[in-house]
Structure formats: structure tokens, C-alpha cells
Design a protein around this motif. Sequence first.
Motif, short mmCIF file in Angstrom:
data_model
loop_
_atom_site.label_atom_id
_atom_site.label_comp_id
_atom_site.label_asym_id
_atom_site.label_seq_id
_atom_site.Cartn_x
_atom_site.Cartn_y
_atom_site.Cartn_z
N UNK A 38 13.37 70.64 35.42
CA UNK A 38 12.54 69.55 34.92
C UNK A 38 13.47 68.42 34.49
N UNK A 39 12.92 67.34 33.96
CA UNK A 39 13.74 66.21 33.52
C UNK A 39 14.59 66.54 32.30
N UNK A 40 14.26 67.62 31.60
CA UNK A 40 15.01 67.98 30.39
C UNK A 40 15.68 69.34 30.50
N UNK A 41 15.66 69.95 31.68
CA UNK A 41 16.23 71.30 31.85
C UNK A 41 17.03 71.36 33.15
N UNK A 42 18.34 71.14 33.03
CA UNK A 42 19.22 71.16 34.19
C UNK A 42 19.82 72.56 34.37
N UNK A 43 19.96 72.98 35.60
CA UNK A 43 20.60 74.27 35.88
C UNK A 43 22.03 74.10 36.37
N UNK A 44 22.42 72.92 36.77
CA UNK A 44 23.80 72.64 37.18
C UNK A 44 24.07 71.15 36.94
N UNK A 45 25.32 70.85 36.51
CA UNK A 45 25.68 69.48 36.14
C UNK A 45 26.75 68.92 37.06
N UNK A 46 26.86 67.61 37.11
CA UNK A 46 27.97 66.98 37.80
C UNK A 46 29.24 67.20 36.98
N UNK A 47 30.40 66.87 37.54
CA UNK A 47 31.67 67.07 36.83
C UNK A 47 31.66 66.35 35.48
N UNK A 48 32.34 66.98 34.53
CA UNK A 48 32.54 66.42 33.19
C UNK A 48 31.23 66.30 32.39
N UNK A 102 27.83 68.90 30.68
CA UNK A 102 27.51 70.28 30.32
C UNK A 102 26.12 70.36 29.67
N UNK A 103 25.59 71.61 29.60
CA UNK A 103 24.36 71.90 28.88
C UNK A 103 23.10 71.65 29.68
N UNK A 104 21.94 72.03 29.10
CA UNK A 104 20.65 71.87 29.77
C UNK A 104 20.33 70.41 30.08
N UNK A 105 20.87 69.52 29.26
CA UNK A 105 20.60 68.11 29.49
C UNK A 105 21.79 67.40 30.15
N UNK A 106 22.85 68.16 30.50
CA UNK A 106 24.04 67.62 31.19
C UNK A 106 24.64 66.43 30.45
N UNK A 107 24.95 66.64 29.17
CA UNK A 107 25.61 65.59 28.39
C UNK A 107 27.09 65.57 28.72
N UNK A 108 27.77 64.48 28.39
CA UNK A 108 29.15 64.28 28.80
C UNK A 108 30.12 65.14 27.99
N UNK A 109 31.16 65.67 28.69
CA UNK A 109 32.21 66.45 28.03
C UNK A 109 33.12 65.51 27.23
N UNK A 110 33.96 66.08 26.32
CA UNK A 110 34.95 65.25 25.61
C UNK A 110 35.90 64.57 26.59
N UNK A 111 36.57 63.50 26.15
CA UNK A 111 37.53 62.80 26.99
C UNK A 111 38.60 63.75 27.51
N UNK A 112 39.02 63.54 28.75
CA UNK A 112 40.08 64.30 29.43
C UNK A 112 39.66 65.71 29.82
N UNK A 113 38.39 66.14 29.51
CA UNK A 113 37.86 67.43 29.97
C UNK A 113 37.39 67.30 31.40
N UNK A 114 37.81 68.24 32.24
CA UNK A 114 37.28 68.28 33.61
C UNK A 114 36.00 69.10 33.64
N UNK A 115 36.02 70.24 32.95
CA UNK A 115 34.82 71.09 32.77
C UNK A 115 34.77 71.55 31.32
N UNK A 116 33.55 71.68 30.79
CA UNK A 116 33.41 72.15 29.41
C UNK A 116 32.11 72.91 29.25
N UNK A 117 32.05 73.72 28.19
CA UNK A 117 30.82 74.47 27.87
C UNK A 117 30.18 73.98 26.58
N UNK A 118 30.88 73.08 25.88
CA UNK A 118 30.33 72.47 24.67
C UNK A 118 31.18 71.25 24.33
N UNK A 119 30.83 70.58 23.25
CA UNK A 119 31.61 69.42 22.82
C UNK A 119 32.96 69.82 22.23
N UNK A 120 33.16 71.12 21.99
CA UNK A 120 34.40 71.58 21.36
C UNK A 120 35.14 72.62 22.20
#
Length: 390
Positions: A242-252, A254-272
Motif C-alpha cells: 500500500x502507500x504506507x507499507x513497503x516490502x522493499x526499499x531503494x538504496x539508502x 529502510x522500514x515500512x515507509x522507506x525513510x532515508x538512512x543516516x548519511x554515508x549509510x549504503x544499507x541500514x535497518x534503522x536510524x542507528x
Amino acid sequence: MNVGDIKMKNTLLGLVLLLCDTVLALNECGRCNCCINGTSRCEYNNNEDGVCLDGCIDGYYTYSCIHACSNNCVTCSGPSSCNTCKNGFYIGRNPENNQYAEDCSLSCPDNCISCTSYYNCSKCNDGYYNGRQYPSSDVVTYNCQHKCRDNCISCTSYDICTKCKTGFTGDLCDNCEVGKNGSVDCVNSCSVGCENKNCTYSGECPSCKEGFTGVKCDRCIDGKFGNLCDQNCPLTCLACYSMTNCSACIEKHWGNSCQQCPNNCFNCSSNSTCSSCDKGFHGQICNKQCNVNCLDGRCDQLSGNCNDGCVAGFYGNFCDMKCGNDCVNLTCNKVHGKCLQGCKTGYNAINSATGNEDTKGVIIGAAVSGCILLIIIVVLVAAVVLLARR
């Protein structure tokens, strides 16, 4: 017998007769009430009280159509003389005793709807047929004993089905209807994504509609969602529900809403928590720089070690130590700094192993040792000469 007894007897007899009349009346019809086309077609004729001019409706007989036929008769000319029988019964000979019966008391064989004798069925129940059991069979019977194919509701032979069970089609009822599938019962529907609602018994689709994918065309292609796979996912989603439930994200992202990873992260699972860093960075959130001397600018994410090696002229885990200037091409072992391609002309392995600053001390030490050895040799020679003159 006294008068009281006689009265009692007459009363009981009257009740019995009344009961019998009531029972008989359940199956009887009023005069001319059972005429074909109604009482308007009942007239006096041949000195009779009333005659049904067009005959009686099924189940009744006599001129006035008063009396009912026996139970299994459709039409009759008398109480035990039937002309036609209800389904499942016939007029003819009893196969057990060969006696002839006209009252429709003889039953047709099992699976037979109507028959003219025990061995001749004119109509079979659903699922059974007359004739040859199989096309190649020599056995021909007409008592509705042959069973249709499993998916046939009715058939005229083993190879001709006239009606199929729900979900099946074809002369043999061995194919699923368009839009249906199932290896046993064809009750499952093909995926809405199947082109032309066409799928195999297992539900696999030869081709998918636009927006669908998978062997059963039951999934949306990347970037699409919805029952018809015609809605676009958010730009940061590769795939979504749906518009609020992503199953896969573009690079950099993460998460159900595919929010941006921290700077210099190529892949991440959370903001930390980064699972991999951009080139030249390391650390849990990729906020530390690798040593510039790491080969290709890469280092271990956790330790910062230059695991792929160092650029020419440096060695050590972090590539922060210089190789000796006397090493050919400035290449040395990453762990202990020994020259890998040998020493420049005029230098030896000892000098090369110690590096540029330490080689001076080694050379001076070697020279002093040589002078001392030479003095010892001169003293020994002089002593030998003096002893020889004496």
C-alpha cells in the motif's frame, strides 16, 4: 341380546362405516370435480348422472372421474388396471415369479427413472447410462447399470457427457471451465492477473496481465500494488502492499515507509544501525572515515582495518605506517613491513627491513665492528713476526 346391546352394536357399526368412508374419501374425488377441463365439461350422457366428456385427470377413473387409481398409477381404467405408471414402476412381468401385474406394483431397477420392464429402462438417473459400458466393450445392457465418468452429471455413453459438474467442461468433463482450476474438483478460480482468465489445473498462467507477475500471476510487479496491480508505490519503495507499507526499499532507505538512512549509510535497518557503509566510511552509523591509505578507500565497518590492503608505501592494519624508502616500488608486507619486491641497489635485506631512519645506525655499527676486527688481525700478525725473529 337386549335392546341396549343392539343399539350399542349399531352405533359401533355406524362409526366403523363412517371411518371407512372418510379414509376412502381421502383418495376419492367429488362427482365431475376431476374431469379434464373442469365441471363445465361434465354432462348427463347415456342416462348417467354425470359423464366427463374429455375424460379424467391423471389418477382417476369412471365416467364421473370419482374413484382414484392405485398408488403407482398415473392413468387407469380400474382399481387394479393401470394404463401408465409413475416413474420408477412398470406394468409387466415380475422377474422373480414371472407373473404379470397391471397395477404398477413392480419397481424398476436401481438407477432407473422409468422403464417398460425390469430389463429395459427408458431413462436413467443422473450419473448412469444404457448401452455399451465402454466403446470397446461387447456387453450391452439397458438397465442403467453403467456409471458415467466421475465429473459427469449425466451422459449418454462413457465418452459423451451431456452435463458436467460445476467447474468442468468438455465431452468428457475432464477440463476446467475458463477461469477455474484444481487438480481434483476445478472449484478454484484462476488469479485475476491471468490473461484471459486462462490457467492450468495447478493455477499456473501461460501469460499475465499488465502489472502482474509470478507463475500464477498473483503478485504485482515491483513498483505496483492493489487488487488489479494498477497503483504506483511511493518513489522510495521498490515494492509495496500500500502507500504506507513497503516490502522493499531503494538504496539508502529502510522500514515500512522507506525513510532515508543516516548519511554515508549504503544499507541500514534503522536510524542507528547501518549494515554497510559508503566507500571510505565505517562505524555503526558510518560516521567515521577510513584511512586514506586503505586500498580503494575501503575498510572494515566495525574495526576500521584496511582488510583489502594498503596503497603503495604503507603497511599496518590501518595502513598508517610507511614502508622503507629503500623498498623497490615502495611495496612492503602489510603486517611487518618487509620489502616484498626486494631492496633498491646498495641496500640489503637488513637495512630494508628496518626502514629509512634505522639503516644509518646499522651501517655505523657494521663499520665499527670491521675496524676492530682489522686491528685484532694486525696485532696477531705483528706478534707472530716478533716471535719468529727471536
